[in-house]
Design a protein around this motif. Structure first.
Motif, PDB file in Angstrom:
ATOM      1  N   SER A  46       0.933  -1.143  -0.006  1.00  0.00           N
ATOM      2  CA  SER A  46      -0.055   0.032  -0.031  1.00  0.00           C
ATOM      3  C   SER A  46       0.960   1.187   0.072  1.00  0.00           C
ATOM      4  CB  SER A  46      -0.800  -0.055   1.241  1.00  0.00           C
ATOM      5  OG  SER A  46      -0.026   0.004   2.558  1.00  0.00           O
ATOM      6  N   LEU A  47       0.190   2.345  -0.260  1.00  0.00           N
ATOM      7  CA  LEU A  47       1.034   3.515  -0.271  1.00  0.00           C
ATOM      8  C   LEU A  47       1.679   3.950   1.153  1.00  0.00           C
ATOM      9  CD1 LEU A  47       2.313   5.732  -2.290  1.00  0.00           C
ATOM     10  CD2 LEU A  47       0.009   7.064  -1.602  1.00  0.00           C
ATOM     11  N   GLY A  48       0.881   3.522   2.138  1.00  0.00           N
ATOM     12  CA  GLY A  48       1.309   3.620   3.471  1.00  0.00           C
ATOM     13  C   GLY A  48       2.505   2.743   3.874  1.00  0.00           C
ATOM     14  N   GLN A  49       2.360   1.586   3.337  1.00  0.00           N
ATOM     15  CA  GLN A  49       3.573   0.804   3.409  1.00  0.00           C
ATOM     16  C   GLN A  49       4.937   1.394   2.653  1.00  0.00           C
ATOM     17  OE1 GLN A  49       1.557  -2.719   2.294  1.00  0.00           O
ATOM     18  NE2 GLN A  49       1.065  -3.533   4.141  1.00  0.00           N
ATOM     19  N   LYS A  50       4.520   1.832   1.572  1.00  0.00           N
ATOM     20  CA  LYS A  50       5.575   2.417   0.882  1.00  0.00           C
ATOM     21  C   LYS A  50       6.286   3.724   1.594  1.00  0.00           C
ATOM     22  CE  LYS A  50       4.213   0.813  -3.860  1.00  0.00           C
ATOM     23  NZ  LYS A  50       3.865   1.229  -5.100  1.00  0.00           N
ATOM     24  N   LEU A 109       4.864  17.135   5.685  1.00  0.00           N
ATOM     25  CA  LEU A 109       3.507  16.689   5.864  1.00  0.00           C
ATOM     26  C   LEU A 109       3.219  15.834   4.792  1.00  0.00           C
ATOM     27  CD1 LEU A 109       1.333  20.009   6.973  1.00  0.00           C
ATOM     28  CD2 LEU A 109       1.688  17.562   8.173  1.00  0.00           C
ATOM     29  N   CYS A 110       2.823  14.597   4.841  1.00  0.00           N
ATOM     30  CA  CYS A 110       2.844  13.754   4.128  1.00  0.00           C
ATOM     31  C   CYS A 110       1.353  13.004   4.024  1.00  0.00           C
ATOM     32  CB  CYS A 110       3.641  12.520   4.214  1.00  0.00           C
ATOM     33  SG  CYS A 110       3.433  10.994   2.976  1.00  0.00           S
ATOM     34  N   ASN A 111       0.549  12.865   2.735  1.00  0.00           N
ATOM     35  CA  ASN A 111      -0.703  12.413   2.537  1.00  0.00           C
ATOM     36  C   ASN A 111      -0.608  11.166   1.892  1.00  0.00           C
ATOM     37  OD1 ASN A 111      -3.362  11.746   2.313  1.00  0.00           O
ATOM     38  ND2 ASN A 111      -4.006  13.590   1.260  1.00  0.00           N
ATOM     39  N   VAL A 112      -0.978  10.124   2.414  1.00  0.00           N
ATOM     40  CA  VAL A 112      -0.958   8.518   1.517  1.00  0.00           C
ATOM     41  C   VAL A 112      -2.226   8.249   1.251  1.00  0.00           C
ATOM     42  CG1 VAL A 112       1.279   7.893   2.354  1.00  0.00           C
ATOM     43  CG2 VAL A 112      -0.802   7.389   3.500  1.00  0.00           C
TER      44      VAL A 112
END
Length: 358
Positions: A216-220, A300-303
């Motif tokens: 997932s993008l969060g895992q990446k 600041l990151c948005n996945v």
């Protein structure tokens, strides 16, 4: 019987002149003798000065004499100085060869002289892309055990940022006692990637190594966090003078050497380009109101689940900032004042719920 008159004898003119000259020379010679004797036997006149000596140095009475008016004098202490830290008054006698003498008084101070050079901190090898400006003193400082902070200068005459190559530089710091510290380093000037194709190819190769299509993008994002956090060593100094050159130099170092030095500038730049290339939204955040004038940068990151604070920097106390809420970073700032102090009205608020990696 009449007396005969005595005839007066007159000296011939030449003889009279000789007599006068003889008398004059006698007078002049006598006067010169007395004058020279007076000068020779006049009082002793010398100029003296105080002394400050290291405890390891020896002292003689002659050391206090700066000038004197007789080339043959004898200088002796009345009493030998006491060899101990601090000031003391010493007396010494100056005597000429005619036996005329005069006593003088001066000050002697024994000290432990500073023989330790300043310590220069933060020196690092610098990598810049061709044509960039070099920030030589970024993160570099020097401190002396006596003087405290001292100035640092850089010997950089050989550096040519318009020509690729590695150039030697040296950092110098001198304290008030004249002790010199010198630390050598280098500036490496590298080519700017043609249209950044080579640079982004490097980014893609790193992503291919640390992520998989199934993530997932969060895992990446977590894999990117671990890559930057574990492979960049916080040295308090950056590698370059712009963001693109920073992440490119950082990734090159990591892929070639397994690690790189850097500061928050490096952690931000490396993580940011990897996150963007992986498909995440990012926004740079900068510290404000730091009393010591220091800077700190993070992301600041948005996945896909809202904006969260992402800071791969190695932080004291083992604190990690992976996808944290505003409240979580504010709580840490209570422990480490000003660390995550930022203008909240300039950025989107994070969710109130903590991030869940899935």
């Amino acid at each position: 019987m009449a007396r005969k008159k005595k005839k007066k004898r007159r000296l011939k003119k030449g003889a009279a002149l000789v007599l006068k000259w003889s008398i004059a020379m006698i007078i002049i010679g006598t006067a010169a003798f007395f004058l020279m004797n007076m000068v020779y036997n006049r009082g002793i006149y010398v100029k003296t000065h105080p002394l400050v000596l290291d405890m390891e140095e020896d002292v003689s009475a002659e050391d206090f004499i700066e000038t004197y008016d007789d080339t043959e004098v004898l200088v002796t202490f009345v009493d030998m100085p006491v060899h101990q830290i601090g000031k003391q008054t010493v007396e010494f006698v100056v005597e000429n060869k005619k036996g005329r003498s005069k006593k003088y008084t001066q000050t002697l101070e024994w000290v432990h002289k500073d023989k330790t050079a300043p310590q220069i901190n933060g020196v690092h090898n610098i990598t810049v892309t061709i044509g960039d400006t070099v920030s030589y003193l970024d993160g570099v400082s020097a401190v002396d055990d006596v003087d405290g902070p001292v100035n640092v200068t850089v010997e950089k005459v050989s550096v040519n940022t318009r020509q690729t190559g590695t150039y030697p530089i040296a950092y110098l710091a001198t304290d008030s006692a004249g002790n010199l510290a010198k630390v050598n380093a280098s500036v490496t000037v590298v080519e700017r990637a043609q249209d950044w194709q080579e640079a982004y190819a490097l980014v893609d190769s790193v992503l291919a190594k640390i992520t998989t299509p199934q993530m997932s993008l969060g895992q990446k994002a977590k894999a990117i966090f671990d890559y930057a956090h574990n492979n960049i060593t916080y040295a308090g100094v950056r590698l370059a003078d712009d963001w693109d050159a920073e992440w490119y130099a950082g990734l090159q170092n990591i892929e070639q050497n397994g690690t790189t030095g850097g500061d928050c500038y490096t952690y931000y730049a490396v993580a940011n380009v990897l996150l963007q290339r992986a498909g995440a939204e990012t926004m740079r955040v900068e510290r404000q109101n730091a009393g010591d004038g220091s800077h700190h940068y993070w992301i600041l990151c948005n996945v896909g689940t809202g904006w969260y604070h992402f800071d791969a920097t190695q932080i004291s106390n083992g604190f990690t900032c992976f996808m944290l809420t505003d409240k979580q970073v504010r709580d840490f700032t209570q422990i480490k004042p000003n660390f995550y102090d930022f203008a909240a009205d300039r950025y989107p608020a994070t969710p109130q719920t903590e991030f869940v990696l899935q």
